[in-house]
Design a protein around this motif. Structure first.
Motif, PDB file in Angstrom:
ATOM      1  N   THR A 101       0.801  -1.211   0.000  1.00 12.67           N
ATOM      2  CA  THR A 101       0.000   0.000   0.000  1.00 12.67           C
ATOM      3  C   THR A 101       0.834   1.261   0.000  1.00 12.67           C
ATOM      4  O   THR A 101       0.308   2.342  -0.095  1.00 12.67           O
ATOM      5  CB  THR A 101      -0.930   0.033   1.229  1.00 12.67           C
ATOM      6  N   ALA A 102       2.141   1.156   0.125  1.00 14.01           N
ATOM      7  CA  ALA A 102       2.986   2.352   0.067  1.00 14.01           C
ATOM      8  C   ALA A 102       4.413   1.956  -0.174  1.00 14.01           C
ATOM      9  O   ALA A 102       4.860   0.914   0.287  1.00 14.01           O
ATOM     10  CB  ALA A 102       2.888   3.152   1.366  1.00 14.01           C
ATOM     11  N   GLU A 103       5.121   2.770  -0.905  1.00 14.45           N
ATOM     12  CA  GLU A 103       6.551   2.564  -1.062  1.00 14.45           C
ATOM     13  C   GLU A 103       7.237   2.885   0.259  1.00 14.45           C
ATOM     14  O   GLU A 103       6.920   3.881   0.916  1.00 14.45           O
ATOM     15  CB  GLU A 103       7.089   3.483  -2.164  1.00 14.45           C
ATOM     16  N   PRO A 104       8.184   2.074   0.719  1.00  9.01           N
ATOM     17  CA  PRO A 104       8.824   2.301   2.006  1.00  9.01           C
ATOM     18  C   PRO A 104       9.728   3.528   2.004  1.00  9.01           C
ATOM     19  O   PRO A 104      10.442   3.773   1.050  1.00  9.01           O
ATOM     20  CB  PRO A 104       9.645   1.023   2.214  1.00  9.01           C
ATOM     21  N   ALA A 105       9.674   4.276   3.073  1.00 10.80           N
ATOM     22  CA  ALA A 105      10.574   5.418   3.224  1.00 10.80           C
ATOM     23  C   ALA A 105      11.873   4.990   3.877  1.00 10.80           C
ATOM     24  O   ALA A 105      12.890   5.635   3.745  1.00 10.80           O
ATOM     25  CB  ALA A 105       9.901   6.506   4.054  1.00 10.80           C
ATOM     26  N   ALA A 106      11.844   3.885   4.630  1.00  9.16           N
ATOM     27  CA  ALA A 106      13.039   3.442   5.351  1.00  9.16           C
ATOM     28  C   ALA A 106      13.276   1.954   5.151  1.00  9.16           C
ATOM     29  O   ALA A 106      13.710   1.262   6.054  1.00  9.16           O
ATOM     30  CB  ALA A 106      12.900   3.769   6.831  1.00  9.16           C
ATOM     31  N   GLY A 107      12.918   1.460   3.955  1.00 11.34           N
ATOM     32  CA  GLY A 107      13.231   0.072   3.630  1.00 11.34           C
ATOM     33  C   GLY A 107      12.208  -0.935   4.103  1.00 11.34           C
ATOM     34  O   GLY A 107      12.446  -2.132   4.055  1.00 11.34           O
ATOM     35  N   LYS A 108      11.045  -0.506   4.593  1.00 12.25           N
ATOM     36  CA  LYS A 108      10.028  -1.435   5.058  1.00 12.25           C
ATOM     37  C   LYS A 108       8.797  -1.326   4.168  1.00 12.25           C
ATOM     38  O   LYS A 108       8.367  -0.250   3.799  1.00 12.25           O
ATOM     39  CB  LYS A 108       9.646  -1.124   6.508  1.00 12.25           C
ATOM     40  N   ASN A 109       8.232  -2.492   3.856  1.00 11.68           N
ATOM     41  CA  ASN A 109       7.030  -2.533   3.046  1.00 11.68           C
ATOM     42  C   ASN A 109       5.798  -2.573   3.924  1.00 11.68           C
ATOM     43  O   ASN A 109       5.748  -3.345   4.898  1.00 11.68           O
ATOM     44  CB  ASN A 109       7.019  -3.778   2.148  1.00 11.68           C
TER      45      ASN A 109
ATOM     46  N   GLY B  57     -18.450 -15.334   1.576  1.00 13.35           N
ATOM     47  CA  GLY B  57     -17.347 -16.293   1.629  1.00 13.35           C
ATOM     48  C   GLY B  57     -16.395 -16.225   0.472  1.00 13.35           C
ATOM     49  O   GLY B  57     -15.372 -16.903   0.468  1.00 13.35           O
ATOM     50  N   THR B  58     -16.685 -15.405  -0.518  1.00 14.72           N
ATOM     51  CA  THR B  58     -15.782 -15.272  -1.654  1.00 14.72           C
ATOM     52  C   THR B  58     -14.717 -14.221  -1.353  1.00 14.72           C
ATOM     53  O   THR B  58     -14.870 -13.405  -0.460  1.00 14.72           O
ATOM     54  CB  THR B  58     -16.555 -14.855  -2.923  1.00 14.72           C
ATOM     55  N   THR B  59     -13.634 -14.264  -2.110  1.00 14.96           N
ATOM     56  CA  THR B  59     -12.556 -13.304  -1.899  1.00 14.96           C
ATOM     57  C   THR B  59     -12.965 -11.922  -2.384  1.00 14.96           C
ATOM     58  O   THR B  59     -13.473 -11.767  -3.494  1.00 14.96           O
ATOM     59  CB  THR B  59     -11.296 -13.751  -2.658  1.00 14.96           C
ATOM     60  N   ALA B  60     -12.761 -10.932  -1.562  1.00 11.12           N
ATOM     61  CA  ALA B  60     -13.115  -9.566  -1.932  1.00 11.12           C
ATOM     62  C   ALA B  60     -12.135  -9.027  -2.960  1.00 11.12           C
ATOM     63  O   ALA B  60     -11.007  -9.496  -3.073  1.00 11.12           O
ATOM     64  CB  ALA B  60     -13.107  -8.674  -0.689  1.00 11.12           C
ATOM     65  N   ALA B  61     -12.584  -8.050  -3.719  1.00  9.63           N
ATOM     66  CA  ALA B  61     -11.715  -7.439  -4.716  1.00  9.63           C
ATOM     67  C   ALA B  61     -10.524  -6.772  -4.035  1.00  9.63           C
ATOM     68  O   ALA B  61     -10.671  -6.113  -3.012  1.00  9.63           O
ATOM     69  CB  ALA B  61     -12.500  -6.412  -5.524  1.00  9.63           C
ATOM     70  N   ALA B  62      -9.352  -6.979  -4.609  1.00  6.89           N
ATOM     71  CA  ALA B  62      -8.141  -6.443  -4.001  1.00  6.89           C
ATOM     72  C   ALA B  62      -8.045  -4.951  -4.220  1.00  6.89           C
ATOM     73  O   ALA B  62      -8.357  -4.438  -5.287  1.00  6.89           O
ATOM     74  CB  ALA B  62      -6.923  -7.143  -4.597  1.00  6.89           C
ATOM     75  N   ALA B  63      -7.603  -4.251  -3.192  1.00  7.96           N
ATOM     76  CA  ALA B  63      -7.325  -2.828  -3.349  1.00  7.96           C
ATOM     77  C   ALA B  63      -6.042  -2.673  -4.158  1.00  7.96           C
ATOM     78  O   ALA B  63      -5.105  -3.451  -4.005  1.00  7.96           O
ATOM     79  CB  ALA B  63      -7.171  -2.167  -1.984  1.00  7.96           C
ATOM     80  N   PRO B  64      -5.966  -1.693  -5.034  1.00  5.46           N
ATOM     81  CA  PRO B  64      -4.756  -1.518  -5.841  1.00  5.46           C
ATOM     82  C   PRO B  64      -3.560  -1.110  -4.985  1.00  5.46           C
ATOM     83  O   PRO B  64      -3.704  -0.504  -3.927  1.00  5.46           O
ATOM     84  CB  PRO B  64      -5.146  -0.405  -6.821  1.00  5.46           C
ATOM     85  N   LEU B  65      -2.378  -1.462  -5.456  1.00  3.77           N
ATOM     86  CA  LEU B  65      -1.162  -1.014  -4.802  1.00  3.77           C
ATOM     87  C   LEU B  65      -1.069   0.503  -4.894  1.00  3.77           C
ATOM     88  O   LEU B  65      -1.492   1.094  -5.879  1.00  3.77           O
ATOM     89  CB  LEU B  65       0.075  -1.622  -5.481  1.00  3.77           C
ATOM     90  N   GLU B  66      -0.499   1.125  -3.887  1.00  7.73           N
ATOM     91  CA  GLU B  66      -0.229   2.558  -3.927  1.00  7.73           C
ATOM     92  C   GLU B  66       1.283   2.739  -3.955  1.00  7.73           C
ATOM     93  O   GLU B  66       1.970   2.351  -3.017  1.00  7.73           O
ATOM     94  CB  GLU B  66      -0.840   3.269  -2.709  1.00  7.73           C
ATOM     95  N   LEU B  67       1.786   3.307  -5.052  1.00  6.86           N
ATOM     96  CA  LEU B  67       3.225   3.378  -5.288  1.00  6.86           C
ATOM     97  C   LEU B  67       3.716   4.810  -5.348  1.00  6.86           C
ATOM     98  O   LEU B  67       2.985   5.727  -5.736  1.00  6.86           O
ATOM     99  CB  LEU B  67       3.572   2.674  -6.609  1.00  6.86           C
TER     100      LEU B  67
END
Length: 323
Positions: free
Chosen positions: A114-122, A133-143
């Protein structure tokens, strides 16, 4: 918010097959988005009650790119499809990760960055489940951008990425700039007197290209508010008058330029004068002038090497089958 620019993301193999599965969009909401395109069968009811199977494309947003402070005006993907570059009204020219690597990352173990790491952590978020019971739609990555290319001081209106190591940009600061992608350095600059709106470069050397081209893109076409098409050969010695050739192209602003696939010499231009022109840069006059729009031409693009398309303010999409 409106969509201002589009760019296909594909590997060289997909480019040859003309089947890109990823699409980048840029918008007035200050963001870019990466879409995964899929085409599957869809049943459509006919008037007589019969069912006819047709293909229906769908798109899922894989990633959202955040970093621009104003509207994003231009976007281009690298030839390898693993990076992209965007230009905006904030004067920024930004590099981002993109391509199949992000799709694979998003689908791994249901974990999404969900965010690019500022200090090397994802930072990651696990996909939840819907109430049924079905898998919910994935939220898009935020880069966030991987790098910023310095040089422009006004809107970056156009970008072109013809080969892995070379990137061109043009802007309202009247400049066209060439960057070394690896070093992030602005290695060459053309300074004009009017705003640049459109830029294009050949991605591969055509069969009739001179041997000195060697498949590299050292030539770039650009145009803008001065109505002139210019061809800049960056191999020429600095200060040499023939480094930039000018063609009296249109009666109004040049809004779009597209280089013909598999050719080192042919380029199409679209202008606010309502005209589309096709050029052989070895001659001073266009080889063809297409006047089918009733208003401004806003964009031109090639579909394969013989089919040219244009769109305009008259809400028309024109197709031209060229020799």
């Amino acid at each position: 918010m409106g969509v201002t620019a589009l760019a296909a993301v594909s590997t060289p193999q997909q480019q040859q097959q003309q089947q890109p599965s990823l699409l980048l969009s840029a918008g007035k909401d200050h963001a870019l988005r990466l879409w995964q395109l899929t085409v599957g069968p869809h049943q459509q009811q006919q008037h007589n009650g019969a069912v006819n199977g047709v293909t229906r494309p769908s798109a899922q947003c894989v990633a959202v790119y955040l970093g621009h402070e104003e509207s994003v005006q231009s976007v281009a993907a690298s030839p390898g499809g693993d990076y992209c570059c965007s230009g905006g009204w904030d004067g920024q020219l930004l590099l981002w990760r993109t391509g199949q690597q992000l799709v694979d990352q998003a689908s791994t173990s249901g974990l999404y960055e969900t965010a690019e790491p500022a200090a090397g952590k994802n930072k990651r978020r696990k996909v939840g489940s819907a109430a049924n019971g079905t898998t919910a739609a994935a939220a898009p990555l935020e880069l966030r951008p991987t790098a910023a290319l310095e040089g422009h001081v006004h809107c970056v209106a156009a970008v072109a990425w013809p080969e892995p190591g070379a990137l061109y940009s043009g802007g309202w600061d009247h400049s066209v700039r060439r960057y070394d992608v690896e070093t992030r350095a602005n290695i060459d600059t053309y300074n004009g007197s009017k705003a640049i709106y459109a830029i294009a470069a050949p991605t591969t050397a055509g069969a009739n290209a001179p041997s000195s081209s060697s498949g590299s893109s050292d030539v770039v076409a650009f145009g803008g508010s001065d109505r002139v098409l210019r061809i800049w050969d960056t191999r020429s010695v600095k200060g040499e008058g023939l480094a930039v050739k000018a063609y009296a192209a249109h009666e109004s602003w040049i809004a779009s330029i597209a280089w013909r696939p598999n050719s080192s010499y042919h380029v199409a231009t679209g202008s606010h004068d309502g005209c589309v022109k096709v050029w052989d840069i070895r001659t001073a006059v266009p080889v063809g002038s297409l006047q089918h729009h009733k208003d401004k031409v806003l964009c031109v693009g090639w579909w394969a090497s013989h089919m040219l398309a244009s769109g305009g303010a008259d809400c028309k999409l024109q197709l031209y089958d060229l020799p």
